[in-house]
Design an enzyme around this catalytic site. Structure first.
Site, PDB file in Angstrom:
ATOM      1  CE  LYS A  87      -3.132   3.020   0.474  1.00 30.20           C
ATOM      2  NZ  LYS A  87      -4.017   3.415  -0.604  1.00 30.20           N
ATOM      3  CB  CYS A 117      -3.310   8.678  -0.156  1.00 26.83           C
ATOM      4  SG  CYS A 117      -4.766   7.917   0.573  1.00 26.83           S
TER       5      CYS A 117
HETATM    6  N1  LIG Z   1      -9.110   9.298   2.114  1.00 30.42           N
HETATM    7  C1  LIG Z   1      -8.553   8.531   1.190  1.00 30.42           C
HETATM    8  O1  LIG Z   1      -8.589   8.848   0.008  1.00 30.42           O
HETATM    9  C2  LIG Z   1      -7.887   7.222   1.548  1.00 30.42           C
HETATM   10  C3  LIG Z   1      -7.658   6.263   0.540  1.00 30.42           C
HETATM   11  C4  LIG Z   1      -7.065   5.048   0.885  1.00 30.42           C
HETATM   12  C5  LIG Z   1      -6.685   4.806   2.203  1.00 30.42           C
HETATM   13  N2  LIG Z   1      -6.908   5.774   3.152  1.00 30.42           N
HETATM   14  C6  LIG Z   1      -6.523   5.462   4.548  1.00 30.42           C
HETATM   15  O2  LIG Z   1      -7.705   5.142   5.261  1.00 30.42           O
HETATM   16  C7  LIG Z   1      -7.562   5.540   6.635  1.00 30.42           C
HETATM   17  C8  LIG Z   1      -8.733   6.404   7.039  1.00 30.42           C
HETATM   18  O3  LIG Z   1      -8.676   7.610   6.285  1.00 30.42           O
HETATM   19  P1  LIG Z   1      -9.939   8.544   6.089  1.00 30.42           P
HETATM   20  O4  LIG Z   1      -9.606   9.436   4.942  1.00 30.42           O
HETATM   21  O5  LIG Z   1     -11.189   7.740   6.051  1.00 30.42           O
HETATM   22  O6  LIG Z   1      -9.897   9.365   7.470  1.00 30.42           O
HETATM   23  P2  LIG Z   1     -11.044  10.328   8.028  1.00 30.42           P
HETATM   24  O7  LIG Z   1     -10.357  11.319   8.873  1.00 30.42           O
HETATM   25  O8  LIG Z   1     -11.913  10.794   6.902  1.00 30.42           O
HETATM   26  O9  LIG Z   1     -11.941   9.380   8.949  1.00 30.42           O
HETATM   27  C9  LIG Z   1     -11.507   8.776  10.085  1.00 30.42           C
HETATM   28  C10 LIG Z   1     -12.661   8.681  11.074  1.00 30.42           C
HETATM   29  O10 LIG Z   1     -12.207   7.910  12.185  1.00 30.42           O
HETATM   30  C11 LIG Z   1     -12.764   8.469  13.369  1.00 30.42           C
HETATM   31  N3  LIG Z   1     -11.927   8.003  14.474  1.00 30.42           N
HETATM   32  C12 LIG Z   1     -10.630   8.294  14.730  1.00 30.42           C
HETATM   33  N4  LIG Z   1     -10.186   7.617  15.789  1.00 30.42           N
HETATM   34  C13 LIG Z   1     -11.226   6.865  16.222  1.00 30.42           C
HETATM   35  C14 LIG Z   1     -11.387   5.939  17.277  1.00 30.42           C
HETATM   36  N5  LIG Z   1     -10.368   5.633  18.093  1.00 30.42           N
HETATM   37  N6  LIG Z   1     -12.591   5.350  17.442  1.00 30.42           N
HETATM   38  C15 LIG Z   1     -13.621   5.657  16.626  1.00 30.42           C
HETATM   39  N7  LIG Z   1     -13.528   6.514  15.605  1.00 30.42           N
HETATM   40  C16 LIG Z   1     -12.343   7.110  15.411  1.00 30.42           C
HETATM   41  C17 LIG Z   1     -12.753   9.962  13.116  1.00 30.42           C
HETATM   42  O11 LIG Z   1     -13.715  10.619  13.938  1.00 30.42           O
HETATM   43  C18 LIG Z   1     -13.107  10.016  11.628  1.00 30.42           C
HETATM   44  O12 LIG Z   1     -14.499  10.166  11.414  1.00 30.42           O
HETATM   45  C19 LIG Z   1      -6.198   6.245   6.726  1.00 30.42           C
HETATM   46  O13 LIG Z   1      -5.230   5.340   7.164  1.00 30.42           O
HETATM   47  C20 LIG Z   1      -5.926   6.638   5.291  1.00 30.42           C
HETATM   48  O14 LIG Z   1      -4.536   6.752   5.033  1.00 30.42           O
HETATM   49  C21 LIG Z   1      -7.512   6.954   2.863  1.00 30.42           C
END
Ligand SMILES: NC(=O)c1ccc[n+]([C@@H]2O[C@H](COP(=O)([O-])OP(=O)(O)OC[C@H]3O[C@@H](n4cnc5c(N)ncnc54)[C@H](O)[C@@H]3O)[C@@H](O)[C@H]2O)c1
Length: 407
Positions: free
Chosen positions: A201, A255
């Site tokens: 990844k 990312c």
């Molecule tokens: N956004 C993208 O395009 C993308 C693409 C691929 C992978 N990712 C990966 O996916 C993961 C999530 O990214 P995202 O963009 O969805 O983040 P985000 O910030 O949009 O969402 C994360 C959510 O998790 C919640 N959260 C955090 N800690 C928590 C806990 N302990 N218990 C419950 N809820 C909790 C937050 O309130 C938030 O709503 C990351 O590792 C990111 O690198 C993101």
């Protein structure tokens, strides 16, 4: 039942997709406002097809809560930023989520970490949390890493069609989780070990960052000696084995502007190309600022308040502003005490997020002489005629008006 932890850009569509494909799902997020919004029947961000998917999932019985559930499968999709000093992954959110799961999960449960992490993170940070709770991994609790590849703007389609990677300690657990994702995923799903899944990844996003950096570096070289980088890339790409990306104002999002740093942080003496590439990309907002000042001088424009930045998000047609080049530019301008003077407009950002943000394209254009196109939203592509008579700095190569300045 699946308990999806973290209902952001990745967790929410994943939970909805599973629920709309016959899986019993409860989504948990510690953000009470977010959970209340979902429970009131509204999605929390804009994305093609998300509202329809939400409606299907609600009909299928998906639940949203702030409570962690007692169940046999957890999917953790919480943020994984990098530490700005060490550049290493900051796994604190993943650790907090796994700690909270350990308080409620029964023996035999499987914890799937979807969040992007650097190779070795699960060994270093997640296994100890599970073991500290008296569980034997592989016997009492199974551990899986299933990184996500979807891109904002095309998430629903990509969730259905992308290939996926599942990393697990043993093949049986990997195959079981593969079956779960196969409920909706029509792509190929590879089962491998956890460290390989972690590395793939990060490598995928690093590949993209390095290639973007190459295009950005070409833009700088070409600007230095007044060559047309777009014409040069177009011709080079006619070579059967060359495929250069387009330069731009920088890289944002959660990312490509983040994950490659994990490798720099973990392998500082080895990840040289990656380090330089990330610095090149991070230097682009300042490069654009220099272009603005050059053009202002050339055009005799002295009032920075007559400059407007079009686009606040990190890419076109999404509402995600995280790490966006425009925000980086505003931060840099702030250091030069002029960050709150330029006008800013983005059709996808309805709330006031930065100083001098405007909410109507015509009013924005009437208030400025120089417009800097930082994001290629469809809105501006469909309204290029409105830029006639303006000085235009186009960082996305989307404006064909005579006299347009480029990177
Ligand atoms: N956004 C993208 O395009 C993308 C693409 C691929 C992978 N990712 C990966 O996916 C993961 C999530 O990214 P995202 O963009 O969805 O983040 P985000 O910030 O949009 O969402 C994360 C959510 O998790 C919640 N959260 C955090 N800690 C928590 C806990 N302990 N218990 C419950 N809820 C909790 C937050 O309130 C938030 O709503 C990351 O590792 C990111 O690198 C993101």
């Amino acid at each position: 039942m699946i308990n999806v932890i973290g209902l952001g850009y990745i967790g929410l569509p994943t939970a909805l997709m599973m629920a709309s494909h016959g899986v019993e799902v409860v989504g948990t997020d510690y953000n009470e406002e977010l959970v209340a919004t979902l429970n009131a029947g509204h999605t929390t961000f804009k994305e093609d097809g998300l509202d329809e998917l939400f409606a299907e999932a609600v009909k299928a019985g998906i639940k949203f809560t702030t409570e962690y559930q007692v169940t046999d499968t957890y999917i953790v999709s919480v943020p994984t930023p990098y530490d700005k000093f060490s550049k290493k992954v900051d796994a604190c959110h993943v650790v907090a989520a796994v700690k909270a799961i350990m308080k409620v999960c029964p023996e035999g449960a499987t914890v799937v970490v979807e969040s992007t992490v650097s190779p070795g993170t699960i060994d270093k940070f997640v296994r100890p949390v599970i073991e500290a709770n008296g569980f034997v991994i592989g016997q009492d609790i199974n551990l899986v890493h299933a990184p996500e590849r979807i891109i904002p703007g095309n998430m629903v389609y990509e969730l259905l069609h992308n290939n996926r990677t599942i990393g697990a300690d043993n093949k049986y657990v990997g195959e079981k989780i593969k079956e779960l994702y196969s409920s909706f995923c029509q792509g190929d799903i590879v089962v491998t070990d956890i460290r390989t899944a972690e590395m793939t990844k990060v490598v995928e996003n690093t590949f993209r960052a390095v290639n973007i950096a190459f295009a950005n570096e070409l833009a700088k070289i070409c600007r230095h000696d007044n060559m047309d980088v777009y014409e040069i890339i177009k011709i080079c790409n006619m070579h059967p084995r060359v495929n250069i990306l387009q330069p731009g104002p920088g890289v944002g999002g959660h990312c490509i502007s983040v994950d490659p740093w994990f490798l720099v942080g973990d392998y500082p003496s080895l990840a040289k190309v990656i380090d330089e590439s990330m610095k090149t990309n991070d230097g682009m907002p300042d490069f654009v600022l220099n272009r603005i000042y050059e053009i202002m001088q050339e055009k005799g424009l002295t009032d920075i308040r007559r400059v407007g930045l079009y686009g606040l998000t990190y890419k076109e047609n999404v509402d995600d502003m995280r790490e966006s080049p425009t925000l980086q530019m505003l931060e840099s301008m702030e250091r030069h005490l002029c960050g709150n003077l330029v006008k800013v407009y983005d059709p996808f950002i309805e709330k006031d997020e930065v100083p001098n943000q405007m909410h109507n394209l015509d009013e924005f254009l009437n208030a400025i002489d120089l417009v800097v196109l930082l994001v290629g939203h469809d809105e501006i592509k469909q309204n290029m005629n409105k830029l006639a008579g303006k000085i235009v700095l186009d960082t996305r190569n989307i404006c064909m008006l005579e006299g347009t300045y480029r990177l």
